[in-house]
Enzyme design. Structure first.
Site, PDB file in Angstrom:
ATOM      1  N   GLY A  55       0.833  -1.195   0.000  1.00 28.34           N
ATOM      2  CA  GLY A  55       0.000   0.000   0.000  1.00 28.34           C
ATOM      3  C   GLY A  55       0.869   1.247   0.000  1.00 28.34           C
ATOM      4  CB  CYS A  82       5.284  -4.096   0.266  1.00 26.42           C
ATOM      5  SG  CYS A  82       6.052  -2.508  -0.163  1.00 26.42           S
ATOM      6  CE1 TYR A  83       0.883   1.107   5.565  1.00 24.86           C
ATOM      7  CE2 TYR A  83      -0.521  -0.839   5.674  1.00 24.86           C
ATOM      8  CZ  TYR A  83      -0.200   0.438   6.111  1.00 24.86           C
ATOM      9  OH  TYR A  83      -0.951   1.036   7.088  1.00 24.86           O
ATOM     10  CG  HIS A 169       5.610  -5.894  -4.232  1.00 19.88           C
ATOM     11  ND1 HIS A 169       4.323  -5.790  -3.771  1.00 19.88           N
ATOM     12  CD2 HIS A 169       6.209  -4.698  -3.992  1.00 19.88           C
ATOM     13  CE1 HIS A 169       4.134  -4.572  -3.270  1.00 19.88           C
ATOM     14  NE2 HIS A 169       5.268  -3.894  -3.384  1.00 19.88           N
ATOM     15  CD  GLU A 171       2.846  -8.887  -4.894  1.00 20.88           C
ATOM     16  OE1 GLU A 171       2.507  -7.715  -4.673  1.00 20.88           O
ATOM     17  OE2 GLU A 171       3.629  -9.524  -4.162  1.00 20.88           O
ATOM     18  CG  ASP A 227     -13.617 -10.746 -19.979  1.00 22.34           C
ATOM     19  OD1 ASP A 227     -12.921 -11.779 -19.934  1.00 22.34           O
ATOM     20  OD2 ASP A 227     -13.141  -9.603 -19.926  1.00 22.34           O
ATOM     21  CE  LYS A 369      -9.286 -10.617 -20.595  1.00 22.39           C
ATOM     22  NZ  LYS A 369     -10.571 -10.108 -21.131  1.00 22.39           N
TER      23      LYS A 369
END
Length: 513
Positions: A55, A82-83, A169, A171, A227, A369
């Site tokens: 964040g 992180c945050y 991070h 991810e 979608d 997606k």
């Protein structure tokens, strides 16, 4: 259906949905919720693990988002990122301060690969840093498990309490062994089996839709993109003829796309759907006349979509529900929850305040997606349609910089068709996440046939991405770009210059507006 779950608590970072995406790559179901969700509700979800996101705030600032220490007492492993790592340290007696040297981008981190979260990770590994604050001192009952020359606590843990934290991070794809770290947390530390599959999602979604809709009538906003197509077939499997699909040709589609959509979903197509095509090109062009600001264009297109659907619903009579193909990246980029608004998607933040339906159904809202495509294959939708190039709801309206006119639409349609044709000819189409042509608002001097021209510049975009939350510019061979450029300049009236966009996401977005 009872299933294992990891809960991601959102503290306002831009990678929040990406964390959920990575957890699902471990075949474990994951949901993102606000950081301040009630503790009782969190308990009721019975998560196997909790992840704090990054964040933009400082944990010691007065208005920073905080959660109670009680979350650490649930007996559930917690990973702070992180945050989230700074918050864990701050709440549990450590010290967080402004870093003497900020770290951004790829950074070599030294890790203790004897620590549970770094099991099997190289002792020196490249990670993605993005912080101005740092953990100056870990809480006294924590062990430091990673550091850099300027970040003394790049990782820490209290294994007895099941508390883990990393300053970087894991991810994002730039963290080379990030998936291994997240797998360690989800599978090894949280003890998840990794048995969540897309076929179970399709099955449970169909059952949930039937129960929710009952005997009601449903209107589906069908664009013909991946979608909305998957959403339409999912609803058709669940409720059959209770569903009416309305395809609005707003004049902002790719070349010949309106006819292609009708061919697939219309009366001669393979699906037993109630299908209505509304040709509303002029209506949208009139609404967009003179409008240049991207957010205003998105809002106008989104609202006009809804108004058209409302009108069609009245013709059908007593329609209860509206279905949309909203997916997770749409939600996070529209700034719902605590994250910053990147851009309003027509089917999320672009909705008008008043919609004349009992309820909006978004069956794909929690999918990324690639997961939508997997669901499409489970529903036996042809691969050609499932792997069709992504196309934004506002269409070419956000691939035309500045005011939208019928003439500009023609230019970008013709240029885009040439680009897609040549990319496919070169056999590059299957390997690209997304590629398209956009029309800039720039005109420049050129010379064609010994005469001066003053025409538009077209920008070509191509990216590689697995999740559409981050992306890198694709390297298109120069000979292919040369052929595309030559054809566009020679065949598309009004264009005398072609540019190639080399920007990744971040700092750019995939679409231009």
């Amino acid at each position: 259906m009872d299933r294992e779950m990891i809960v991601v608590l959102d503290f306002g970072g831009q990678y929040n949905q990406l964390i959920a995406r990575r957890v699902r790559e471990c075949n474990v179901y994951c949901e993102v919720h606000p950081y301040n969700m009630p503790l009782d509700r969190l308990k009721d979800m019975r998560p196997k693990g909790i992840i704090f996101t990054g964040g933009p705030n400082s944990v010691y600032a007065e208005d920073s988002p905080l959660c109670g220490k009680e979350v650490f007492e649930l007996g559930v492993p917690v990973l702070g990122i992180c945050y989230g790592s700074q918050l864990m340290a701050h709440l549990l007696g450590g010290k967080v301060a402004t870093a003497p040297v900020s770290e951004y981008g790829r950074t070599e981190v030294e890790v203790d690969n004897g620590a549970a979260i770094f099991s099997g990770v190289s002792s020196k590994t490249v990670c993605w840093m993005s912080h101005t604050d740092y953990i100056e001192q870990a809480p006294e009952d924590f062990k430091v498990t990673a550091h850099t020359p300027v970040c003394p606590v790049a990782g820490m843990e209290n294994a007895e309490r099941g508390l883990y934290a990393v300053q970087f991070h894991p991810e994002v794809m730039h963290t080379q062994e990030g998936m291994k770290m997240l797998h360690n947390f989800v599978i090894n530390i949280c003890g998840c089996k990794g048995d969540w599959r897309m076929d179970s999602f399709v099955e449970t979604s169909i059952e949930a839709i039937r129960e929710r809709v009952g005997s009601g009538k449903v209107l589906c906003a069908l664009s013909g993109g991946v979608d909305s197509s998957v959403a339409a077939v999912l609803l058709a499997k669940a409720i059959g003829k209770q569903l009416t699909c309305v395809f609005v040709d707003h004049g902002l589609l790719r070349k010949n796309e309106g006819d292609e959509v009708e061919e697939v979903f219309g009366p001669n197509g393979p699906y037993d759907l109630n299908f209505i095509r509304v040709n509303a090109q002029e209506r949208f062009y009139e609404k967009l006349a003179g409008v240049e600001e991207p957010e205003r264009k998105r809002k106008i297109i989104g609202e006009e979509f809804i108004r058209v659907f409302e009108e069609e619903a009245k013709k059908i009579g007593a329609v209860d529900y509206l279905v949309q193909g909203t997916i997770y990246p749409d939600v996070i980029e529209s700034g719902l929850g605590k994250s910053a608004v990147i851009k309003s998607h027509h089917n999320v933040g672009g909705l008008p305040d008043c919609v004349e339906f009992k309820e909006i159904i978004e069956p794909l809202r929690l999918l990324f997606k690639d997961e939508v495509r997997k669901a499409g294959l489970e529903l036996e939708i042809p691969e050609k349609l499932v792997y069709r190039q992504p196309f934004p709801g506002p269409g070419l309206g956000i691939r035309i910089i500045g005011e939208v006119t019928a003439e500009k639409v023609r230019i970008v349609q013709d240029a885009d068709a040439i680009y897609r044709e040549e990319v496919a000819k070169a056999g590059l189409d299957k390997g690209l996440g997304q590629y398209f042509a956009a029309l800039t608002n720039m005109r420049s001097v050129g010379v064609m046939g010994d005469e001066r021209t003053y025409d538009y510049a077209v920008a070509l975009r191509a990216v590689n991405t697995s999740d559409f939350m981050t992306a890198e510019a694709a390297q298109i061979p120069w000979d292919v770009l040369g052929t595309v450029t030559s054809r566009i300049v020679n065949e598309v009236k009004g264009v005398n210059r072609v540019l190639f966009d080399c920007t990744g996401k971040p700092p750019g977005t995939i679409e231009f507006e």
